[in-house]
Enzyme design. Structure first.
Site, PDB file in Angstrom:
ATOM      1  N   HIS A 718      32.801  42.352 105.657  1.00 28.20           N
ATOM      2  CA  HIS A 718      33.923  41.751 106.384  1.00 28.20           C
ATOM      3  C   HIS A 718      35.229  42.034 105.638  1.00 28.20           C
ATOM      4  O   HIS A 718      35.221  42.388 104.459  1.00 28.20           O
ATOM      5  CB  HIS A 718      33.731  40.232 106.513  1.00 28.20           C
ATOM      6  CG  HIS A 718      33.731  39.539 105.179  1.00 28.20           C
ATOM      7  ND1 HIS A 718      32.587  39.417 104.417  1.00 28.20           N
ATOM      8  CD2 HIS A 718      34.736  38.945 104.464  1.00 28.20           C
ATOM      9  CE1 HIS A 718      32.879  38.784 103.288  1.00 28.20           C
ATOM     10  NE2 HIS A 718      34.180  38.486 103.293  1.00 28.20           N
ATOM     11  N   THR A 720      38.342  40.264 104.101  1.00 32.67           N
ATOM     12  CA  THR A 720      38.912  38.972 103.717  1.00 32.67           C
ATOM     13  C   THR A 720      40.405  39.022 104.021  1.00 32.67           C
ATOM     14  O   THR A 720      41.173  39.714 103.348  1.00 32.67           O
ATOM     15  CB  THR A 720      38.680  38.680 102.226  1.00 32.67           C
ATOM     16  OG1 THR A 720      37.275  38.623 101.984  1.00 32.67           O
ATOM     17  CG2 THR A 720      39.314  37.356 101.829  1.00 32.67           C
ATOM     18  N   HIS A 797      40.645  45.327 102.268  1.00 37.23           N
ATOM     19  CA  HIS A 797      39.465  46.167 102.065  1.00 37.23           C
ATOM     20  C   HIS A 797      38.225  45.421 102.541  1.00 37.23           C
ATOM     21  O   HIS A 797      38.236  44.193 102.709  1.00 37.23           O
ATOM     22  CB  HIS A 797      39.315  46.534 100.588  1.00 37.23           C
ATOM     23  CG  HIS A 797      39.103  45.339  99.700  1.00 37.23           C
ATOM     24  ND1 HIS A 797      40.152  44.617  99.168  1.00 37.23           N
ATOM     25  CD2 HIS A 797      37.955  44.715  99.267  1.00 37.23           C
ATOM     26  CE1 HIS A 797      39.687  43.618  98.440  1.00 37.23           C
ATOM     27  NE2 HIS A 797      38.346  43.649  98.483  1.00 37.23           N
ATOM     28  N   THR A 799      34.291  44.921 101.380  1.00 38.15           N
ATOM     29  CA  THR A 799      33.306  45.149 100.320  1.00 38.15           C
ATOM     30  C   THR A 799      31.997  45.617 100.956  1.00 38.15           C
ATOM     31  O   THR A 799      31.449  44.966 101.849  1.00 38.15           O
ATOM     32  CB  THR A 799      33.078  43.866  99.504  1.00 38.15           C
ATOM     33  OG1 THR A 799      34.329  43.453  98.933  1.00 38.15           O
ATOM     34  CG2 THR A 799      32.046  44.101  98.401  1.00 38.15           C
TER      35      THR A 799
END
Length: 835
Positions: A718, A720, A797, A799
């Protein structure tokens, strides 16, 4: 820059000229902003909007409607000041040199023998007050006059040590043709006239600090304005002088006796204004023909009554006869008297002539005392000669320039002076005064004390930066004076020098951050012009002789996009980026890299730093008309009045990032001044914004996507979309804001194109297309006092893995949002929403 508005294109091509066609898809403010950031000097604005022209003029950028080719040709070839309220163009055009002429707006000069000393084949032309007599040369749709003259050179010659006028004026003309035009000096007279007329009508009490001779006509019609200068030279000050003999020295090849008389009378007049704040009757005995009265009457309705056997053509009432002491009874109260009686020497020998002169001096002094002995509201200026005399210790001595320095000087007395203690002054002491002193200013009022005046509007133009003033007291005055226009020298050194040399003095230097002002506008000369109905075709250049204009108590303070606004804020950046830098994207790239954002894909459209603040800091020398502190403050208090334009309000963290980028820029350039300025602006941002950081977060906003084009081994990859530090009771407030932003969040054009190692064993995918919405969301949370975002830059970004992986690059791929949620860190989801 100058903007010349046309309804149709022109076939001719002009140097340093660019065409801008009005963009109907954008509003007037956005068009004005785009025009202001074009890099050429001349802008031909086609299919123009009158509102856009108004916006530019209010910003101090000259924008004129052109109806005829003659108008275009005239305005494109020279610079000018534009009165956009009264539609008057004041040209600053020296092309008249091609007519073999020099020009003056002082009538008395035309009555001298100056033409005997001009360049061969040249003549002198009188052009009237601010070039008013040249209006007939221009048959235009707007009023137009050429305000350029050579009076500055003529007056400089008079005060110089040069005697050869032809060589002097030749040098000055060559200087004018080889150096940039000192347009502020040319424009300043237009500005001062407009400024003080406005202030006197708006304020009952106006104080002016530090006037010089160039303002001697400006204040003739404003007797109520209180002047502060460097003070007079008093009779008692001669006690310091050693005795000398007659020197005799020629100051000017042509006769400047009329200039001296004018300065004497104006000095006396301003002394009267200082005491009584009204216009007097002006009595003059001798000094015919006084052609300079014509100059005075161009500016004011002062009344002159004169006595002299010779004609005085511009006097209101002239008595073609001698004046005697018995005639003093004819003179009324509320007046000034100028006594300049001196008979011609003719064939008298020196001793006989000296006796006559001393007798006339005693007679002149007797007339002055008799005039001041009765009545009220009187000031007298009397012609004296160096001889043993008893004079009142408080009387003022004058020695304005005259054709030859001999033995004459002048004495100013008021009623009190005439009755004050007298002191014996030897002839040799008076010769010492005459030989070594030239009075350089018609304003001889007392110096200004650096303290706040409660009920006055204070004007101090170019008067307070001198290092004989205490710097802290200057700052305190600016901070505390409620109504004022004060200028101080801007610090545009690179080594953050606290003071700089100028001519034979030193000036303190200042930055906007030196002042603690909340309702003052801090701008440049051109930014200030816009607030008084004027604009200018040539912006200030970073010459080292630049000043901050600080306006306190103005009703324009909250009109953020109308005055001292962001027009031209990117102009210097554009000039550098498109001509000197490695790439036109250099500014965007540098701002991201200096904040450790290494994803440069789309950096020119999705930048994480405020370009406005960054440019305002690193290029402040080139454009400080934009009041950065006011812009920050009004946004922080939500008091900014925005009239139009595609106006984007920055999140406070974007401003912080800009300061950090500017600081990095300053270090690379070894620019200590920008380094300090950036630090102080960042401190100011932190002061006016209550910024808190979620560096120890307990909630986060997540965005889950329907498709991830990479391999991953985390459970739910996802984005953040920011972290929060909130109490559980604040969750409903966060949810309400997320719901408000629902449409904008799901409309984001989210893409990815590569993976990278964020740090050891943290493998992530880049995300583009979300920063603009992120900062809008940040602002919404900030206004509700919800702590959102960390002190480090937000780098979006996803992860993918908590292990080291090989970097992958793919074509730009759109990520489709599945749902957006709010989750407690190491806890449960408390809210989610789908499209």
């Amino acid at each position: 820059m100058k903007v010349l508005a046309l309804r149709h294109s022109v076939a001719q091509v002009y140097a340093d000229t660019q065409i801008y066609t009005h963009d109907e898809t954008k509003d007037d403010y956005e068009n004005a902003f785009l025009i202001s950031n074009l890099t050429t000097h001349n802008i031909l604005y086609l299919n123009y909007s009158v509102k856009t022209l108004q916006i530019l003029n209010k910003s101090g950028i000259a924008a004129v409607e052109i109806q005829k080719m003659d108008e275009l040709f005239t305005l494109i070839r020279c610079n000018f000041t534009y009165d956009y309220i009264d539609d008057i163009v004041y040209l600053h055009d020296y092309s008249y040199y091609t007519n073999n002429e020099i020009r003056t707006d002082q009538h008395w000069v035309t009555k001298t023998n100056i033409e005997d000393y001009l360049l061969p084949g040249w003549k002198l032309m009188y052009v009237g007050y601010n070039g008013n007599d040249t209006r007939g040369h221009y048959n235009f749709s707007f009023k137009c006059q050429n305000a350029a003259t050579d009076d500055d050179a003529i007056i400089e010659y008079i005060y110089s040590n040069e005697l050869d006028f032809q060589n002097f004026i030749l040098k000055k003309i060559k200087e004018r043709m080889t150096t940039s035009l000192p347009i502020a000096r040319l424009s300043n007279r237009v500005f001062r006239d407009k400024l003080f007329k406005t202030l006197v009508s708006d304020h009952s009490r106006v104080v002016n600090v530090g006037p010089r001779n160039e303002s001697m006509f400006t204040f003739l019609d404003h007797p109520s304005i209180k002047q502060f200068s460097n003070g007079p030279y008093l009779v008692k000050d001669t006690i310091k002088l050693k005795q000398e003999r007659w020197l005799g020295k020629r100051l000017s090849q042509f006769d400047i006796g009329q200039y001296k008389n004018m300065l004497n009378v104006l000095t006396t007049l301003y002394q009267y204004y200082d005491m009584y704040h009204e216009k007097p009757i002006i009595y003059m005995v001798g000094s015919a023909p006084s052609y300079w009265i014509h100059d005075v009457k161009q500016y004011s309705d002062l009344k002159f009554e004169t006595w002299d056997p010779l004609d005085t053509p511009y006097s209101d009432l002239h008595h073609k006869e001698l004046f005697y002491a018995s005639d003093v009874t004819k003179l009324k109260d509320n007046s000034i008297l100028y006594v300049d009686i001196r008979t011609d020497r003719e064939n008298a020998d020196w001793k006989t002539w000296r006796k006559i002169v001393e007798e006339q001096t005693a007679n002149n002094l007797n007339i002055a005392y008799k005039y001041l002995s009765t009545g009220k509201a009187k000031v007298c200026c009397v012609k004296m000669t160096a001889m043993d005399l008893e004079l009142p210790i408080s009387a003022k001595l004058l020695h304005h320039p005259t054709t030859e320095i001999r033995s004459e000087f002048y004495l100013i007395m008021d009623i009190w002076d005439s009755k004050n203690t007298k002191r014996f002054i030897p002839k040799g002491v008076l010769y010492s005064y005459i030989n070594n002193t030239i009075t350089e200013n018609v304003f001889i009022q007392q110096p200004f004390k650096l303290r706040t005046l409660r009920n006055e509007y204070v004007v101090a133009l170019y008067a307070l930066s001198n290092d004989f003033n205490n710097r802290e007291d200057v700052v305190k005055l600016v901070n505390n004076q409620k109504n004022a226009l004060i200028t101080v020298r801007i610090n545009n050194t690179f080594k953050d020098e606290p003071k700089v040399g100028f001519k034979d003095i030193y000036d303190w230097t200042f930055l906007p951050t030196d002042f603690e002002t909340n309702e003052s506008i801090i701008t440049s000369y051109d930014g200030c012009l816009g607030m008084f109905g004027l604009s200018i075709s040539l912006a200030s250049k970073p010459t080292g002789n630049n000043h901050l204009f600080i306006l306190s108590g103005t009703n324009k303070y909250f009109k953020l996009d109308q005055f001292a606004n962001h027009m031209s804020i990117s102009r210097r950046s554009h000039q550098i980026r498109f001509s000197e830098s490695a790439t036109s994207y250099s500014g965007y790239i540098f701002r991201d890299l200096s904040n450790n954002n290494f994803n440069l894909i789309g950096t020119n459209v999705e930048n994480s730093v405020s370009g406005h603040v960054y440019n305002a800091l690193i290029y402040y020398r080139y454009n400080y008309s934009f009041d950065l502190k006011r812009w920050i403050y009004l946004h922080s208090t939500n008091k900014a009045s925005i009239e139009g334009g595609r106006y984007y309000e920055h999140a406070p963290i974007e401003l912080i990032y800009a300061c950090r980028s500017a600081r990095e820029f300053a270090k690379l350039q070894d620019d200590l001044t920008v380094l300090r300025y950036s630090n102080e602006i960042e401190n100011y941002i932190n002061k006016v914004y209550s910024i808190t950081y979620a560096d120890d977060p307990n909630y986060f906003i997540g965005i889950k996507f329907k498709n991830i084009p990479y391999e991953y081994d985390v459970k739910v990859p996802h984005l953040t979309f920011g972290v929060l530090n909130i109490s559980d009771s604040m969750v409903p407030d966060v949810v309400a804001i997320l719901k408000k932003f629902k449409n904008e969040l799901f409309r984001m054009d989210v893409t990815t194109s590569y993976t990278y190692m964020l740090s050891d064993e943290i493998y992530v995918a880049n995300v583009s297309g979300v920063l603009s919405t992120y900062f809008k969301l940040y602002n919404a949370f900030y206004k509700e006092q919800i702590t959102f975002g960390q002190s480090r830059m937000f780098i979006p970004h996803i992860t993918l893995s908590f292990s080291n992986k090989r970097v992958v690059r793919i074509g730009s791929t759109r990520l489709n949002i599945d749902f957006i949620y709010l989750r407690k860190i190491k806890g449960d989801t408390v809210f989610d929403m789908t499209e």
